[in-house]
Design a protein around this motif. Structure first.
Motif, mmCIF file in Angstrom:
data_model
loop_
_atom_site.group_PDB
_atom_site.id
_atom_site.type_symbol
_atom_site.label_atom_id
_atom_site.label_comp_id
_atom_site.label_asym_id
_atom_site.label_seq_id
_atom_site.Cartn_x
_atom_site.Cartn_y
_atom_site.Cartn_z
ATOM 1 N N LYS A 132 31.343 47.672 -18.630
ATOM 2 C CA LYS A 132 31.461 47.736 -20.086
ATOM 3 C C LYS A 132 30.209 48.382 -20.656
ATOM 4 O O LYS A 132 29.178 48.485 -19.998
ATOM 5 C CB LYS A 132 31.643 46.338 -20.659
ATOM 6 C CG LYS A 132 33.006 45.744 -20.361
ATOM 7 C CD LYS A 132 33.199 44.460 -21.120
ATOM 8 C CE LYS A 132 34.619 43.960 -20.960
ATOM 9 N NZ LYS A 132 34.887 42.803 -21.803
ATOM 10 N N SER A 133 30.306 48.789 -21.919
ATOM 11 C CA SER A 133 29.194 49.474 -22.590
ATOM 12 C C SER A 133 27.891 48.693 -22.500
ATOM 13 O O SER A 133 26.832 49.266 -22.212
ATOM 14 C CB SER A 133 29.536 49.733 -24.063
ATOM 15 O OG SER A 133 30.590 50.656 -24.174
ATOM 16 N N CYS A 134 27.933 47.389 -22.755
ATOM 17 C CA CYS A 134 26.707 46.590 -22.737
ATOM 18 C C CYS A 134 26.061 46.596 -21.360
ATOM 19 O O CYS A 134 24.829 46.618 -21.240
ATOM 20 C CB CYS A 134 26.970 45.164 -23.220
ATOM 21 S SG CYS A 134 28.159 44.245 -22.225
ATOM 22 N N GLU A 135 26.864 46.637 -20.312
ATOM 23 C CA GLU A 135 26.329 46.674 -18.946
ATOM 24 C C GLU A 135 25.680 48.027 -18.646
ATOM 25 O O GLU A 135 24.624 48.095 -18.014
ATOM 26 C CB GLU A 135 27.440 46.385 -17.933
ATOM 27 C CG GLU A 135 28.009 44.990 -18.056
ATOM 28 C CD GLU A 135 29.291 44.790 -17.268
ATOM 29 O OE1 GLU A 135 29.349 43.789 -16.534
ATOM 30 O OE2 GLU A 135 30.212 45.629 -17.384
ATOM 31 N N VAL A 136 26.316 49.096 -19.114
ATOM 32 C CA VAL A 136 25.787 50.445 -18.893
ATOM 33 C C VAL A 136 24.475 50.620 -19.657
ATOM 34 O O VAL A 136 23.494 51.151 -19.119
ATOM 35 C CB VAL A 136 26.811 51.521 -19.306
ATOM 36 C CG1 VAL A 136 26.212 52.916 -19.193
ATOM 37 C CG2 VAL A 136 28.067 51.404 -18.464
ATOM 38 N N GLY A 176 19.014 51.426 -19.557
ATOM 39 C CA GLY A 176 17.934 51.229 -20.518
ATOM 40 C C GLY A 176 18.044 52.147 -21.720
ATOM 41 O O GLY A 176 17.056 52.720 -22.175
ATOM 42 N N ILE A 177 19.280 52.298 -22.226
ATOM 43 C CA ILE A 177 19.517 53.207 -23.357
ATOM 44 C C ILE A 177 20.108 52.439 -24.534
ATOM 45 O O ILE A 177 20.623 51.332 -24.391
ATOM 46 C CB ILE A 177 20.445 54.379 -22.959
ATOM 47 C CG1 ILE A 177 21.812 53.869 -22.491
ATOM 48 C CG2 ILE A 177 19.782 55.246 -21.893
ATOM 49 C CD1 ILE A 177 22.824 54.966 -22.204
ATOM 50 N N SER A 178 20.043 53.051 -25.696
ATOM 51 C CA SER A 178 20.576 52.435 -26.912
ATOM 52 C C SER A 178 22.070 52.694 -27.053
ATOM 53 O O SER A 178 22.640 53.555 -26.367
ATOM 54 C CB SER A 178 19.867 53.011 -28.143
ATOM 55 O OG SER A 178 20.235 54.380 -28.323
ATOM 56 N N TYR A 235 33.318 52.269 -18.152
ATOM 57 C CA TYR A 235 32.714 53.401 -17.462
ATOM 58 C C TYR A 235 32.803 53.163 -15.965
ATOM 59 O O TYR A 235 32.511 52.071 -15.482
ATOM 60 C CB TYR A 235 31.239 53.542 -17.850
ATOM 61 C CG TYR A 235 31.031 53.656 -19.337
ATOM 62 C CD1 TYR A 235 30.938 54.897 -19.946
ATOM 63 C CD2 TYR A 235 30.940 52.522 -20.132
ATOM 64 C CE1 TYR A 235 30.759 55.007 -21.318
ATOM 65 C CE2 TYR A 235 30.756 52.616 -21.502
ATOM 66 C CZ TYR A 235 30.669 53.857 -22.085
ATOM 67 O OH TYR A 235 30.497 53.957 -23.435
ATOM 68 N N ASP A 236 33.181 54.195 -15.233
ATOM 69 C CA ASP A 236 33.270 54.127 -13.781
ATOM 70 C C ASP A 236 31.853 54.281 -13.214
ATOM 71 O O ASP A 236 31.134 55.222 -13.554
ATOM 72 C CB ASP A 236 34.169 55.260 -13.282
ATOM 73 C CG ASP A 236 34.466 55.180 -11.798
ATOM 74 O OD1 ASP A 236 33.632 54.664 -11.031
ATOM 75 O OD2 ASP A 236 35.547 55.654 -11.406
#
Length: 75
Positions: free
Chosen positions: A15-19, A24-26, A50-51
């Motif tokens: 998921k987005s929060c994991e990526v 280390g991006i916003s 995201y894969d």
């Protein structure tokens, strides 16, 4: 568990929060990566996934050898 200890997540779809945490991006930068097609994603309902392999490919495609070359030249 073995994959996680080697730096790989234990699952394929993130998921987005994991990526964001992994890279280390916003949120805005992740949005930019999606918008400009740099990072592929799948949207199901309101969730974006995201894969892990696509993340690795993106990182490999944007590798820079400048630090490596500096270390060689310093020797």
């Amino acid at each position: 568990i073995i994959k996680e200890s080697m730096g790989e997540p234990g699952k394929r779809w993130l998921k987005s929060c994991e990526v964001k945490k992994m890279l280390g991006i916003s949120h805005g930068f992740l949005q930019s990566l999606r918008d400009n097609g740099t990072l592929l994603f799948t949207k199901i309902g309101g969730s974006i996934y995201y894969d892990f392999e696509d993340i690795c490919k993106m990182m490999d495609a944007n590798k820079s050898s400048s630090e490596f070359m500096k270390s060689i030249q310093a020797k």
